[in-house]
Design an enzyme around this catalytic site. Structure first.
Site, PDB file in Angstrom:
ATOM      1  N   MET A  98      -1.779   9.412   5.438  1.00  0.00           N
ATOM      2  CA  MET A  98      -2.490   8.203   5.414  1.00  0.00           C
ATOM      3  C   MET A  98      -3.955   8.430   5.345  1.00  0.00           C
ATOM      4  O   MET A  98      -4.475   7.257   4.916  1.00  0.00           O
ATOM      5  CB  MET A  98      -2.338   7.948   7.090  1.00  0.00           C
ATOM      6  CG  MET A  98      -2.451   6.528   7.597  1.00  0.00           C
ATOM      7  SD  MET A  98      -2.233   6.399   9.386  1.00  0.00           S
ATOM      8  CE  MET A  98      -0.442   6.345   9.535  1.00  0.00           C
ATOM      9  N   LYS A 152      -8.372 -15.922  -4.313  1.00  0.00           N
ATOM     10  CA  LYS A 152      -7.479 -15.802  -3.112  1.00  0.00           C
ATOM     11  C   LYS A 152      -7.370 -14.417  -2.642  1.00  0.00           C
ATOM     12  O   LYS A 152      -7.749 -13.473  -3.563  1.00  0.00           O
ATOM     13  CB  LYS A 152      -6.098 -16.370  -3.326  1.00  0.00           C
ATOM     14  CG  LYS A 152      -5.343 -15.792  -4.470  1.00  0.00           C
ATOM     15  CD  LYS A 152      -4.118 -16.545  -4.805  1.00  0.00           C
ATOM     16  CE  LYS A 152      -3.500 -15.975  -6.031  1.00  0.00           C
ATOM     17  NZ  LYS A 152      -2.264 -16.669  -6.409  1.00  0.00           N
ATOM     18  N   ARG A 209       9.095 -21.722  -6.165  1.00  0.00           N
ATOM     19  CA  ARG A 209       8.692 -21.147  -4.863  1.00  0.00           C
ATOM     20  C   ARG A 209       8.009 -22.464  -4.027  1.00  0.00           C
ATOM     21  O   ARG A 209       8.749 -22.475  -3.055  1.00  0.00           O
ATOM     22  CB  ARG A 209       7.424 -20.309  -5.225  1.00  0.00           C
ATOM     23  CG  ARG A 209       6.744 -19.545  -4.383  1.00  0.00           C
ATOM     24  CD  ARG A 209       5.704 -18.766  -5.001  1.00  0.00           C
ATOM     25  NE  ARG A 209       4.546 -19.328  -5.517  1.00  0.00           N
ATOM     26  CZ  ARG A 209       3.432 -18.703  -5.899  1.00  0.00           C
ATOM     27  NH1 ARG A 209       3.434 -17.373  -5.845  1.00  0.00           N
ATOM     28  NH2 ARG A 209       2.390 -19.487  -6.511  1.00  0.00           N
ATOM     29  N   TYR A 258       2.805  17.125   3.901  1.00  0.00           N
ATOM     30  CA  TYR A 258       3.961  16.648   4.785  1.00  0.00           C
ATOM     31  C   TYR A 258       5.254  17.028   3.666  1.00  0.00           C
ATOM     32  O   TYR A 258       5.305  16.656   2.719  1.00  0.00           O
ATOM     33  CB  TYR A 258       4.077  15.355   5.020  1.00  0.00           C
ATOM     34  CG  TYR A 258       3.185  14.805   6.213  1.00  0.00           C
ATOM     35  CD1 TYR A 258       3.415  15.154   7.297  1.00  0.00           C
ATOM     36  CD2 TYR A 258       2.130  13.778   5.766  1.00  0.00           C
ATOM     37  CE1 TYR A 258       2.597  14.897   8.462  1.00  0.00           C
ATOM     38  CE2 TYR A 258       1.369  13.629   6.997  1.00  0.00           C
ATOM     39  CZ  TYR A 258       1.461  13.936   8.282  1.00  0.00           C
ATOM     40  OH  TYR A 258       0.876  13.664   9.266  1.00  0.00           O
TER      41      TYR A 258
HETATM   42  C1  LIG Z   1      -2.328 -16.803  -7.772  1.00  0.00           C
HETATM   43  C2  LIG Z   1      -2.350 -18.277  -8.338  1.00  0.00           C
HETATM   44  C3  LIG Z   1      -3.015 -18.162  -9.742  1.00  0.00           C
HETATM   45  C4  LIG Z   1      -3.694 -17.131 -10.441  1.00  0.00           C
HETATM   46  O1  LIG Z   1      -2.842 -16.356 -10.865  1.00  0.00           O
HETATM   47  P1  LIG Z   1      -3.139 -14.981 -12.194  1.00  0.00           P
HETATM   48  O2  LIG Z   1      -1.937 -14.454 -12.624  1.00  0.00           O
HETATM   49  O3  LIG Z   1      -3.854 -14.084 -11.115  1.00  0.00           O
HETATM   50  O4  LIG Z   1      -4.019 -15.811 -12.987  1.00  0.00           O
HETATM   51  C5  LIG Z   1      -3.173 -19.550 -10.316  1.00  0.00           C
HETATM   52  N1  LIG Z   1      -2.234 -20.448  -9.632  1.00  0.00           N
HETATM   53  C6  LIG Z   1      -1.914 -20.350  -8.265  1.00  0.00           C
HETATM   54  C7  LIG Z   1      -1.157 -21.580  -7.922  1.00  0.00           C
HETATM   55  C8  LIG Z   1      -1.708 -19.127  -7.655  1.00  0.00           C
HETATM   56  O5  LIG Z   1      -1.072 -19.130  -6.694  1.00  0.00           O
END
Ligand SMILES: *Cc1c(COP(=O)(O)O)cnc(C)c1O
Length: 395
Positions: free
Chosen positions: A333, A47, A144, A285
């Site tokens: 930036m 992801k 979550r 800055y």
């Molecule tokens: C991001 C995620 C993972 C991977 O987590 P890591 O700490 O990077 O290994 C696994 N399962 C779900 C549902 C996630 O959202």
């Protein structure tokens, strides 16, 4: 804007780039494989552009290395992998309402925790005259997403009335497995997941996949492996836990011995401007740094838009000719200043390492994270599309 991935940095290009070391990626994947064994499938989590490394290049590499599944956050991410020709199953952690058609079109496996989404998927799968495999996520303490354990039976009964969605996996997500001080909490999560699984079996469901473990679970809780694990960070040689920077080596215990993981990403730029200044010269800055001695100051073409965070102002450091040079003044930036007074050989055009190693010295994403008050994942995820990723093939 998608990430730019190239085999070589073009000559006429701003000299700021990240290198993606595929040999290290394969090494880390194999270490995870050795740790969990052949009987546990690996869902490689790619992801968020594979945590900033480039999802397509990472997924292609890991598909050849033997990844069983890929994990993505969104339907869009899954679709992009399919468009790039990724053929392994793709588990999508977050399907939004209205995306059921895309799930079917791209052959994704949705994670479901919302009865309304189940209904949509059932309707679309029925229209497409197919049976869609889904994984149901149970909330065992992450708080979550996920079906609360006490509502699981209702959701499963609803699912049992559908004929075009099939429960193929039951999963949960660990909240604190990277923190040894919270081991008891993690064990409670694992116990709640077992209860959820028993509940499902009592209702006549036998999900083929049972999975809980993120990277931290892979590293520390074999009892959480089920028959699939979902590592993200470990693949990239990253660690999320407390005080990660004091343990620069991320080590996995395997039956064949200890395996130190290797950071897959390094971040580079070059000195584009160099000047001698008097003591008392304000820099950048807010004049947030004023030299206390006659100094040589190098200007680097990288700033917070590239993901070199403003929190590194007056506190980060980089490697020039194998030696540390401190960041002086505010990171802006597009530009960052470093003090190279103590590196008299430094010249315009010299390569500078912001994450990576040179001559036995190293700057890890974990260190940058500590300086910024965050975790290494956020550091690599924040490296923006303006920074081309240069692929370093495995040898
Ligand atoms: C991001 C995620 C993972 C991977 O987590 P890591 O700490 O990077 O290994 C696994 N399962 C779900 C549902 C996630 O959202």
């Amino acid at each position: 804007m998608p990430i730019t991935v190239v085999q070589h940095l073009p000559d006429a290009c701003r000299p700021t780039w990240a290198e993606i070391h595929l040999g290290h990626l394969i090494h880390n994947f194999r270490a995870i494989r050795e740790r969990v064994g052949e009987g546990v499938q690996i869902c490689a989590v790619v992801k968020a552009e594979a945590y900033g490394h480039g999802a397509v290049v990472v997924a292609r590499c890991l598909e050849s290395a033997g990844a069983d599944w890929f994990g993505v956050a969104t339907v869009e991410e899954g679709a992009a992998l399919r468009e790039a020709g990724i053929a392994r199953p793709i588990l999508c952690f977050g399907v939004a309402p209205g995306q059921a058609d895309l799930v079917l079109e791209y052959g994704l496996t949705p994670v479901v925790f919302e009865p309304a989404l189940l209904e949509q998927l059932e309707a679309r799968a029925r229209a497409a005259q197919t049976v869609l495999a889904v994984h149901v996520e149970v909330d065992t303490g992450m708080g979550r997403v996920g079906v609360p354990v006490r509502e699981l039976a209702d959701v499963l009964r609803a699912l049992g009335r559908f004929s075009h969605v099939r429960l193929d996996g039951l999963m949960t997500h660990l909240a604190a497995a990277d923190d040894p001080a919270r081991a008891e909490f993690t064990r409670e999560q694992i116990a709640r997941f077992r209860q959820a699984l028993q509940m499902a079996e009592a209702l006549g469901f036998h999900p083929r996949y049972r999975h809980l473990a993120n990277s931290a679970g892979v590293r520390a809780y074999p009892e959480a492996w089920g028959n699939m694990v979902r590592p993200g960070g470990l693949l990239y040689g990253l660690w999320s836990g407390p005080r990660a920077s004091t343990h620069p080596e991320i080590v996995l215990e395997t039956p064949a011995g200890r395996r130190a993981l290797q950071p897959v990403l390094s971040l580079h730029t070059r000195i584009v401007f160099l000047k001698e200044v008097d003591a008392g010269t304000p820099l950048g800055y807010g004049s947030a740094f004023v030299t206390s001695r006659p100094s040589r100051i190098a200007t680097l073409p990288i700033g917070y838009h590239d993901g070199y965070r403003r929190a590194l102002s007056n506190c980060g450091r980089v490697l020039v000719r194998g030696r540390f040079a401190p960041v002086v003044g505010r990171v802006s930036m597009d530009w960052t200043l470093v003090d190279v007074t103590d590196i008299p050989e430094a010249r315009v055009g010299d390569e500078v390492i912001l994450i990576g190693r040179a001559d036995g010295r190293q700057i890890t994403a974990e260190e940058l994270a500590e300086w910024c008050g965050t975790i290494s994942y956020e550091i690599t995820c924040s490296i923006s599309a303006r920074v081309p990723r240069v692929i370093v093939p495995a040898e």
